[in-house]
Design a protein around this motif. Structure first.
Motif, short mmCIF file in Angstrom:
data_model
loop_
_atom_site.label_atom_id
_atom_site.label_comp_id
_atom_site.label_asym_id
_atom_site.label_seq_id
_atom_site.Cartn_x
_atom_site.Cartn_y
_atom_site.Cartn_z
N PRO A 171 0.83 -1.21 0.00
CA PRO A 171 0.00 0.00 0.00
C PRO A 171 0.86 1.26 0.00
N VAL A 172 0.36 2.32 -0.64
CA VAL A 172 1.05 3.61 -0.70
C VAL A 172 0.28 4.62 0.14
N ARG A 173 0.99 5.62 0.67
CA ARG A 173 0.38 6.64 1.51
C ARG A 173 -0.12 7.80 0.67
N THR A 174 -1.22 8.40 1.11
CA THR A 174 -1.71 9.60 0.44
C THR A 174 -0.66 10.70 0.55
N GLY A 175 -0.51 11.46 -0.54
CA GLY A 175 0.49 12.51 -0.59
C GLY A 175 1.82 12.08 -1.16
N SER A 176 2.03 10.77 -1.31
CA SER A 176 3.28 10.29 -1.88
C SER A 176 3.17 10.19 -3.40
N ASP A 177 4.32 10.11 -4.09
CA ASP A 177 4.35 10.00 -5.54
C ASP A 177 4.58 8.55 -5.96
N VAL A 178 3.81 8.09 -6.93
CA VAL A 178 3.94 6.74 -7.46
C VAL A 178 4.13 6.83 -8.96
N VAL B 147 -5.69 7.43 -18.22
CA VAL B 147 -5.16 8.44 -17.31
C VAL B 147 -4.66 9.65 -18.10
N ARG B 148 -4.05 9.42 -19.25
CA ARG B 148 -3.56 10.48 -20.13
C ARG B 148 -4.15 10.25 -21.53
N PRO B 149 -4.30 11.33 -22.31
CA PRO B 149 -4.90 11.17 -23.64
C PRO B 149 -3.94 10.62 -24.68
N LYS B 150 -2.66 10.45 -24.34
CA LYS B 150 -1.68 9.97 -25.31
C LYS B 150 -0.75 8.96 -24.64
N THR B 151 0.03 8.28 -25.47
CA THR B 151 0.97 7.30 -24.93
C THR B 151 2.14 8.01 -24.25
N GLU B 152 2.62 7.38 -23.17
CA GLU B 152 3.76 7.92 -22.43
C GLU B 152 4.62 6.77 -21.93
N LYS B 153 5.90 7.06 -21.70
CA LYS B 153 6.82 6.05 -21.19
C LYS B 153 6.49 5.70 -19.74
N SER B 154 6.05 6.70 -18.99
CA SER B 154 5.70 6.50 -17.58
C SER B 154 4.80 7.64 -17.15
N ILE B 155 4.07 7.42 -16.07
CA ILE B 155 3.25 8.47 -15.46
C ILE B 155 3.52 8.49 -13.96
N THR B 156 3.51 9.68 -13.37
CA THR B 156 3.70 9.84 -11.94
C THR B 156 2.44 10.44 -11.33
N ASN C 182 0.56 11.84 -7.84
CA ASN C 182 0.57 12.25 -6.43
C ASN C 182 -0.67 11.64 -5.80
N VAL C 183 -0.47 10.59 -5.04
CA VAL C 183 -1.56 9.70 -4.64
C VAL C 183 -2.52 10.38 -3.67
N GLN C 184 -3.81 10.26 -3.98
CA GLN C 184 -4.89 10.61 -3.08
C GLN C 184 -5.75 9.36 -2.89
N GLN C 185 -6.67 9.43 -1.93
CA GLN C 185 -7.50 8.26 -1.65
C GLN C 185 -8.33 7.86 -2.86
N SER C 186 -8.71 8.84 -3.68
CA SER C 186 -9.52 8.56 -4.88
C SER C 186 -8.74 7.83 -5.96
N ASP C 187 -7.41 7.75 -5.84
CA ASP C 187 -6.59 7.05 -6.84
C ASP C 187 -6.53 5.55 -6.61
N GLU C 188 -7.15 5.05 -5.55
CA GLU C 188 -7.17 3.61 -5.29
C GLU C 188 -8.06 2.92 -6.32
N GLY C 189 -7.54 1.85 -6.92
CA GLY C 189 -8.33 1.11 -7.91
C GLY C 189 -7.45 0.30 -8.84
N LEU C 190 -8.05 -0.18 -9.94
CA LEU C 190 -7.37 -1.04 -10.90
C LEU C 190 -6.63 -0.22 -11.95
#
Length: 306
Positions: free
Chosen positions: A125-132, A155-164, A166-174
């Motif tokens: 599990p990751v903490r809210t406020g941290s970067d993933v 999550v993004r409208p285009k392809t990307e090598k990676s995404i970062t 800033n985790v909030q509780q609403s970011d929990e999911g698949l």
């Protein structure tokens, strides 16, 4: 009524006992990922503030529970409190640490895939406020640009090598990634926990002299009261465990008292009526009633004419 009361109290006992296992030990995954290719090298370790002796890494793949290093239906290679995978079988499952008394740690989902790409996402599990940071990893090595999805939406409208994120509780999911060339990765669930409680620190300014050394607290003037040393990190779980065991003992005593009370047969109220014969007798010493005598007299008047 008796059965429901006893069942309720026993349920409380189970909850108290299960509460002891929440923070007793945790399962760590190295590297901290949920998805792996077949043949990856992974280490699972049971870690706790009170040590990890007596804890075993276990898993459930849908066909029953298996223990690390048990042989036969076992898996991996057990080294101390760590379970090592020199070569993963192509099977996914739920992994956890389990103690000798049956207590369990929080579960971790691990996916082993033979697809062309997998998603790099934390297993713990990751903490809210941290970067993933999420990446789409190729089977042949390296990462590739991809679309990243969260709960069915990009999550993004285009392809990307990676995404970062800033985790909030609403970011929990698949989450999963998808590419035009290599297809899509398996889906994994990102677990989010609240932030850690703030820790307070006291800044002290040390003034050394040739005779004595004094500690001066900058935040407040010196207090004449005695300051107790802070508790060691392992003392708090011990106190919590002892307190919980005392509560469990009290509940068990109450269960036993209620059980004895309800098992003693209650005497049914008697519906019998007792009849008694009462005989009334006249007392021999009863004073006779004296009837008053009545005397009748006749008065005659003799009148003589002269």
């Amino acid at each position: 009524m008796r059965t429901s009361s006893v069942a309720l109290l026993l349920g409380v006992c189970v909850l108290l006992l299960s509460a002891l296992t929440v923070s007793a030990v945790s399962l760590t995954v190295s590297p901290n990922l949920q998805q792996f290719f077949t043949g990856a090298s992974v280490s699972l370790t049971c870690e706790g503030q009170l040590g990890s002796d007596g804890w075993t890494v276990k898993r459930d793949t849908g066909s029953g529970t298996e223990s690390c290093g048990a042989g036969g239906r076992g898996f991996g290679r057990l080294t101390g409190s760590s379970c090592l995978f020199d070569e993963f079988n192509p099977v996914s499952g739920v992994y956890w640490c389990e103690g000798e008394a049956g207590e369990k740690s929080e579960e971790v989902n691990i996916t082993v895939s033979d697809k062309e790409v997998i998603l790099e996402i934390p297993a713990l599990p990751v903490r809210t406020g941290s970067d993933v940071t999420l990446r789409c990893k190729k089977k042949t090595g390296g990462t590739t640009a991809a679309y990243f999805y969260f709960s069915g939406r990009p999550v993004r409208p285009k392809t990307e090598k990676s995404i970062t994120i800033n985790v909030q509780q609403s970011d929990e999911g698949l989450y999963w990634c998808s590419t035009d060339e290599f297809g899509s990765s398996p889906q994994s669930f990102l677990r989010v926990r609240g932030p850690l409680p703030p820790t307070t620190t006291t800044t002290k300014n040390k003034t050394e002299t040739t005779t004595t050394t004094t500690d001066t607290d900058v935040s407040c003037p010196p207090s004449p009261s005695v300051h107790l040393p802070p508790l060691k990190p392992f003392v708090i779980p011990v106190i919590a465990a002892v307190f919980s065991l005392v509560l469990v003992s009290l509940v068990l005593v109450l269960v036993r008292l209620l059980w004895k009370k309800h098992t003693v047969p209650n005497e049914a109220p008697s519906n019998d009526v007792t009849y008694s014969e009462v005989t009334s007798r006249e007392s021999s010493n009863k004073m006779p009633v004296i009837q008053p005598e009545m005397v009748y007299s006749t008065l005659r008047t003799n009148t003589t004419g002269s």
